[in-house]
Scaffold this motif. Structure first.
Motif, PDB file in Angstrom:
ATOM      1  N   ALA A   1      26.445  33.747  45.985  1.00  0.00           N
ATOM      2  CA  ALA A   1      26.793  33.562  44.578  1.00  0.00           C
ATOM      3  C   ALA A   1      28.174  32.933  44.443  1.00  0.00           C
ATOM      4  O   ALA A   1      28.384  32.006  43.640  1.00  0.00           O
ATOM      5  CB  ALA A   1      26.738  34.899  43.841  1.00  0.00           C
TER       6      ALA A   1
ATOM      7  N   SER B   1      23.800  38.071  49.142  1.00  0.00           N
ATOM      8  CA  SER B   1      23.784  37.450  47.817  1.00  0.00           C
ATOM      9  C   SER B   1      25.188  37.277  47.247  1.00  0.00           C
ATOM     10  O   SER B   1      25.452  36.315  46.515  1.00  0.00           O
ATOM     11  CB  SER B   1      22.918  38.263  46.854  1.00  0.00           C
ATOM     12  OG  SER B   1      23.434  39.573  46.680  1.00  0.00           O
ATOM     13  N   ARG B   2      26.101  38.193  47.554  1.00  0.00           N
ATOM     14  CA  ARG B   2      27.454  38.037  47.021  1.00  0.00           C
ATOM     15  C   ARG B   2      28.120  36.797  47.607  1.00  0.00           C
ATOM     16  O   ARG B   2      28.760  36.024  46.891  1.00  0.00           O
ATOM     17  CB  ARG B   2      28.285  39.285  47.320  1.00  0.00           C
ATOM     18  CG  ARG B   2      29.641  39.280  46.609  1.00  0.00           C
ATOM     19  CD  ARG B   2      30.444  40.515  46.917  1.00  0.00           C
ATOM     20  NE  ARG B   2      31.737  40.493  46.242  1.00  0.00           N
ATOM     21  CZ  ARG B   2      32.743  41.286  46.555  1.00  0.00           C
ATOM     22  NH1 ARG B   2      32.615  42.179  47.535  1.00  0.00           N
ATOM     23  NH2 ARG B   2      33.894  41.194  45.906  1.00  0.00           N
TER      24      ARG B   2
ATOM     25  N   GLU C   1      36.129  37.193  40.618  1.00  0.00           N
ATOM     26  CA  GLU C   1      35.470  37.530  41.876  1.00  0.00           C
ATOM     27  C   GLU C   1      36.284  36.898  43.002  1.00  0.00           C
ATOM     28  O   GLU C   1      36.810  35.790  42.857  1.00  0.00           O
ATOM     29  CB  GLU C   1      34.040  36.982  41.873  1.00  0.00           C
ATOM     30  CG  GLU C   1      33.288  37.096  43.192  1.00  0.00           C
ATOM     31  CD  GLU C   1      33.062  38.524  43.644  1.00  0.00           C
ATOM     32  OE1 GLU C   1      34.009  39.073  44.265  1.00  0.00           O
ATOM     33  OE2 GLU C   1      31.985  39.071  43.380  1.00  0.00           O
TER      34      GLU C   1
ATOM     35  N   ARG D   1      25.204  35.057  40.217  1.00  0.00           N
ATOM     36  CA  ARG D   1      25.000  36.412  40.744  1.00  0.00           C
ATOM     37  C   ARG D   1      23.784  37.105  40.131  1.00  0.00           C
ATOM     38  O   ARG D   1      22.998  37.743  40.832  1.00  0.00           O
ATOM     39  CB  ARG D   1      26.257  37.250  40.459  1.00  0.00           C
ATOM     40  CG  ARG D   1      26.202  38.702  40.923  1.00  0.00           C
ATOM     41  CD  ARG D   1      27.331  39.498  40.266  1.00  0.00           C
ATOM     42  NE  ARG D   1      27.154  39.562  38.809  1.00  0.00           N
ATOM     43  CZ  ARG D   1      28.118  39.949  37.970  1.00  0.00           C
ATOM     44  NH1 ARG D   1      29.320  40.256  38.423  1.00  0.00           N
ATOM     45  NH2 ARG D   1      27.874  39.994  36.666  1.00  0.00           N
TER      46      ARG D   1
END
Length: 487
Positions: free
Chosen positions: A112, A108-109, A21, A127
């Protein structure tokens, strides 16, 4: 062990390619102040500390260290905001909580990635587990804000005032949600102290509060070490103390508030038993055992750190468990294929190593799959011990790491006796196909939460808490409101 840091494994030609990520999705400021009365400000004495990535040991940011003067300023801001906030109709408070929940979902990304960087946990967990539960808790308690008269605590229950909340480093944002959501729904204001090693998601949440238009002073965040938490707990302007963390610190907090009128909830350590009977579905039980102890590197207060397996299936179960452990991937927390991330700090890694070494020294048999650990950062391979007795330190003390102690039993009565033979009482798991046995066991286990044929499942509508040295009080569900109401 399949491992993204060791891509050549002849035993398994089907390796997972790295799937990182991007850390660029979240912007980390070089320094952060304290969030008091709706604004960020430096500590009064200018003191700061660094927060580092446990996976790489790189410094992520510099954070203000709150002292007594800063804590006092935050408590006074919360007290000033309490009058207007508590006077709002519940439906109006609910709008703010709904707004916070939606912003958490939208961002949220970012959150996370930030959580995995600062904490060391795999991005899949932050996540797919942490962030959905954070939003769910704010949504859930938003629904209660205008229904407090029907929560079972009498007509027109009143908020307590200012809540001082101290949270741990294992689930930084989720523990924040557990604490702040019910407090605000009930009409209280908050001063929250995140853990020293994981302050960044709480400081990000301060920006979420501003984005949601939350009135100034309703939520205040003071960062620092244990001395900051001690100042907050002892402050005379605090009406309610909520703490999640070690039993040792929980006892100190109980001594501090003794003789005062402060309400207290303590969610402390655990040494949970995961009990597997001979009629349990082996593959399902193995997945539950792995989830119970290796989820979040074992940094879970309710982790199933003691495996109690019926003697007749011990060999079969352990063979299956070792096969499964060989497939676990240890490495970069931001890699979506990672199962086990970094240990949160050098201090916690040292404790895990000390207790694991003690297990070997006391005669237990240690086993871990072959595992090439990264050269920098704090890492510990998933480990299990067999030949463990109830006298071993690894069976008695909370390790708070990816270490599983295996004990055996012959009868349900023996399983209950061994499971309850601990100063803790937070959680337990039961694996069997017999519903009658589940009910019989659950009624006899001294644990606040008992899972049947699963483990580590949480829901905002379900209360959570422990007995004995695992603390007192409940968080979550309707029960979680009681701690923030004058009933």
């Amino acid at each position: 062990m399949t491992n993204p840091t060791n891509p050549t494994n002849p035993a398994n030609p089907f390796e997972y390619a790295p799937a990182p990520e991007s850390r660029s999705v979240v912007e980390i400021a070089p320094s952060y102040g304290l969030f008091i009365d709706g604004e960020f400000a430096e500590a009064a004495d200018g003191k700061v500390f660094k927060t580092v990535s446990p996976a790489t040991e790189e410094s992520l940011s510099e954070v203000a260290h709150a002292g007594a003067e800063d804590v006092d300023r935050a408590v006074r801001a919360a007290r000033k905001a309490f009058g207007k906030w508590s006077a709002l109709p519940g439906a109006e408070r609910a709008k703010y909580l709904f707004r916070i929940a939606r912003i958490v979902q939208e961002r949220s990304r970012e959150l996370a990635v930030l959580e995995s960087l600062d904490n060391g946990k795999p991005i899949r967990e932050s996540r797919d587990v942490d962030l959905p539960l954070v939003a769910a808790h704010f949504f859930y308690y938003a629904g209660w804000a205008d229904k407090l008269d029907y929560a079972g605590y009498g007509r027109d229950p009143r908020p307590l005032g200012v809540a001082g909340q101290v949270i741990p480093w294992n689930f930084p944002l989720l523990m924040l949600a557990w604490k702040i959501a019910p407090a605000l729904a009930a009409g209280n204001t908050v001063v929250l102290k995140p853990a020293e090693t994981t302050p960044l998601s709480a400081l990000f949440f301060a920006d979420v509060c501003r984005q949601a238009g939350l009135p100034r002073g309703v939520v205040n965040i003071v960062t620092g070490d244990g001395s900051t938490g001690a100042e907050l707990v002892a402050h005379p302007g605090i009406d309610k103390v909520a703490f999640t963390g070690s039993t040792e610190v929980g006892k100190a907090i109980a001594r501090t508030v003794a003789g005062t009128e402060k309400k207290v909830t303590l969610e402390l350590g655990g040494k949970a038993a995961n009990i597997v009977f001979d009629d349990a579905p082996i593959d399902q039980a193995v997945e539950g055992i792995v989830s119970g102890i290796f989820f979040n590197q074992g940094h879970v207060c309710c982790a199933g750190s003691r495996l109690l397996v019926q003697e007749s299936i011990q060999d079969e179960l352990l063979d299956a468990l070792k096969r499964r452990m060989r497939t676990l991937r240890v490495g970069d927390p931001l890699d979506k294929n990672t199962d086990i991330g970094a240990i949160n700090s050098a201090e916690q890694l040292a404790r895990i190593r000390t207790l694991a070494d003690a297990g070997e020294a006391e005669g237990a048999e240690r086993w871990a799959p072959e595992c090439a650990l990264p050269s920098s950062g704090y890492w510990f391979a998933p480990t299990l011990f067999t030949g463990v007795t109830q006298a071993h330190r690894i069976a008695r003390e909370e390790i708070f790491g990816p270490v599983l102690s295996v004990l055996t039993f012959r009868t349900p009565q023996e399983a209950v006796a061994k499971a309850n033979n601990t100063p803790y009482g937070l959680s337990a798991g039961i694996w069997t196909e017999k519903g009658s046995r589940i009910l019989w066991m659950a009624s006899r286990l001294r644990a606040g939460v008992v899972w049947s044929n699963t483990f580590n499942k949480f829901d905002p509508a379900s209360p959570f808490g422990g007995y004995k040295e695992s603390g007192y009080g409940r968080e979550g569900g309707r029960h979680g409101l009681e701690a923030y109401l004058d009933v």
